[in-house]
Design a protein around this motif. Sequence first.
Motif, PDB file in Angstrom:
ATOM      1  N   PRO A 194       0.894  -1.071   0.231  1.00 14.76           N
ATOM      2  CA  PRO A 194      -0.250   0.233  -0.140  1.00 14.76           C
ATOM      3  C   PRO A 194       0.891   0.816  -0.021  1.00 14.76           C
ATOM      4  O   PRO A 194       0.618   2.215  -0.407  1.00 14.76           O
ATOM      5  N   ARG A 195       1.843   1.357   0.595  1.00 19.61           N
ATOM      6  CA  ARG A 195       2.835   1.746   0.684  1.00 19.61           C
ATOM      7  C   ARG A 195       2.986   2.693  -1.327  1.00 19.61           C
ATOM      8  O   ARG A 195       3.430   2.707  -1.905  1.00 19.61           O
ATOM      9  N   ARG A 196       3.223   4.466  -0.864  1.00 20.37           N
ATOM     10  CA  ARG A 196       3.125   5.125  -2.453  1.00 20.37           C
ATOM     11  C   ARG A 196       4.849   5.726  -2.544  1.00 20.37           C
ATOM     12  O   ARG A 196       5.446   6.231  -1.872  1.00 20.37           O
ATOM     13  N   ALA A 197       5.305   5.447  -3.906  1.00 20.02           N
ATOM     14  CA  ALA A 197       6.411   6.493  -3.571  1.00 20.02           C
ATOM     15  C   ALA A 197       5.996   7.330  -4.791  1.00 20.02           C
ATOM     16  O   ALA A 197       5.198   7.767  -5.892  1.00 20.02           O
ATOM     17  N   TYR A 198       7.202   8.719  -4.852  1.00 20.43           N
ATOM     18  CA  TYR A 198       6.046  10.514  -4.838  1.00 20.43           C
ATOM     19  C   TYR A 198       7.753  11.232  -5.694  1.00 20.43           C
ATOM     20  O   TYR A 198       8.869  10.227  -5.701  1.00 20.43           O
ATOM     21  N   ARG A 199       7.815  11.474  -6.814  1.00 18.26           N
ATOM     22  CA  ARG A 199       8.316  12.468  -7.198  1.00 18.26           C
ATOM     23  C   ARG A 199       8.578  13.508  -6.203  1.00 18.26           C
ATOM     24  O   ARG A 199       7.614  13.673  -5.792  1.00 18.26           O
ATOM     25  N   THR A 200       9.758  14.841  -5.959  1.00 23.59           N
ATOM     26  CA  THR A 200       9.769  15.442  -4.887  1.00 23.59           C
ATOM     27  C   THR A 200       8.619  16.370  -5.787  1.00 23.59           C
ATOM     28  O   THR A 200       7.966  16.734  -4.720  1.00 23.59           O
ATOM     29  N   HIS A 201       8.509  16.916  -6.772  1.00 24.14           N
ATOM     30  CA  HIS A 201       7.134  17.435  -7.362  1.00 24.14           C
ATOM     31  C   HIS A 201       6.114  17.476  -7.116  1.00 24.14           C
ATOM     32  O   HIS A 201       4.977  17.780  -7.519  1.00 24.14           O
ATOM     33  N   GLU A 202       5.947  15.856  -7.101  1.00 23.83           N
ATOM     34  CA  GLU A 202       4.568  15.383  -7.062  1.00 23.83           C
ATOM     35  C   GLU A 202       3.757  15.101  -5.384  1.00 23.83           C
ATOM     36  O   GLU A 202       2.538  14.541  -5.393  1.00 23.83           O
ATOM     37  N   ALA A 203       4.614  15.730  -4.917  1.00 21.16           N
ATOM     38  CA  ALA A 203       4.062  14.503  -3.140  1.00 21.16           C
ATOM     39  C   ALA A 203       3.036  16.039  -2.738  1.00 21.16           C
ATOM     40  O   ALA A 203       3.293  16.939  -2.812  1.00 21.16           O
ATOM     41  N   PRO A 204       2.669  15.120  -2.220  1.00 27.18           N
ATOM     42  CA  PRO A 204       1.018  16.106  -0.949  1.00 27.18           C
ATOM     43  C   PRO A 204       1.943  17.034  -0.417  1.00 27.18           C
ATOM     44  O   PRO A 204       2.830  16.456   0.266  1.00 27.18           O
ATOM     45  N   PRO A 205       1.514  18.280  -0.196  1.00 28.26           N
ATOM     46  CA  PRO A 205       2.178  18.695   0.588  1.00 28.26           C
ATOM     47  C   PRO A 205       2.692  18.231   2.422  1.00 28.26           C
ATOM     48  O   PRO A 205       2.917  18.500   2.767  1.00 28.26           O
ATOM     49  N   GLU A 206       1.259  17.565   2.709  1.00 32.95           N
ATOM     50  CA  GLU A 206       1.201  17.027   4.160  1.00 32.95           C
ATOM     51  C   GLU A 206       2.852  15.864   4.593  1.00 32.95           C
ATOM     52  O   GLU A 206       3.589  15.546   5.561  1.00 32.95           O
ATOM     53  N   ILE A 207       2.703  15.417   3.187  1.00 36.92           N
ATOM     54  CA  ILE A 207       4.317  13.932   2.954  1.00 36.92           C
ATOM     55  C   ILE A 207       5.068  15.294   2.860  1.00 36.92           C
ATOM     56  O   ILE A 207       6.542  14.745   3.442  1.00 36.92           O
ATOM     57  N   THR A 208       5.522  16.047   1.513  1.00 38.45           N
ATOM     58  CA  THR A 208       6.524  16.818   1.999  1.00 38.45           C
ATOM     59  C   THR A 208       6.730  17.507   3.365  1.00 38.45           C
ATOM     60  O   THR A 208       7.979  17.667   3.484  1.00 38.45           O
ATOM     61  N   ALA A 209       5.609  17.972   4.052  1.00 38.05           N
ATOM     62  CA  ALA A 209       5.802  18.752   5.149  1.00 38.05           C
ATOM     63  C   ALA A 209       6.950  17.858   6.620  1.00 38.05           C
ATOM     64  O   ALA A 209       7.882  17.747   7.451  1.00 38.05           O
ATOM     65  N   GLU A 210       6.342  16.909   6.540  1.00 40.32           N
ATOM     66  CA  GLU A 210       6.874  15.185   7.113  1.00 40.32           C
ATOM     67  C   GLU A 210       8.281  15.126   7.093  1.00 40.32           C
ATOM     68  O   GLU A 210       8.849  15.271   7.333  1.00 40.32           O
ATOM     69  N   PHE A 211       8.674  15.250   5.528  1.00 39.02           N
ATOM     70  CA  PHE A 211      10.109  14.986   5.284  1.00 39.02           C
ATOM     71  C   PHE A 211      11.054  15.907   5.593  1.00 39.02           C
ATOM     72  O   PHE A 211      12.080  15.706   6.303  1.00 39.02           O
ATOM     73  N   LEU A 212      10.376  17.234   5.949  1.00 31.51           N
ATOM     74  CA  LEU A 212      10.974  18.262   5.584  1.00 31.51           C
ATOM     75  C   LEU A 212      11.582  18.533   7.612  1.00 31.51           C
ATOM     76  O   LEU A 212      12.684  18.698   7.701  1.00 31.51           O
TER      77      LEU A 212
END
Length: 89
Positions: A51-69
């Motif tokens: 069920p995991r999903r991989a994203y390109r950096t420009h495609e990641a949803p904002p909440e995922i981007t915030a978690e990474f940052l």
Amino acid sequence: MREFSEAEWRNDPATVASEADHAPVILLNDGQPRHILMTIERYRRMQRHDPRRAYRTHEAPPEITAEFLTAIDAFLGDEAQPEADDNQA
């Protein structure tokens, strides 16, 4: 991951199969990878839906981007802070 020639597989299949019980085995044809031998259990695990999903950096949803940052900032800690310039007073 061990490699065996197809001739080794034909001459001693028990040894090759025994190795495949521990980890996938690559079978070579003329020195090139041709087949992989593994247990059915390992194969079935690979076939399960992940069920995991991989994203390109420009495609990641904002909440995922915030978690990474947040995780990057926590990892870097004080190293992420710019160093003070000794020449400034």
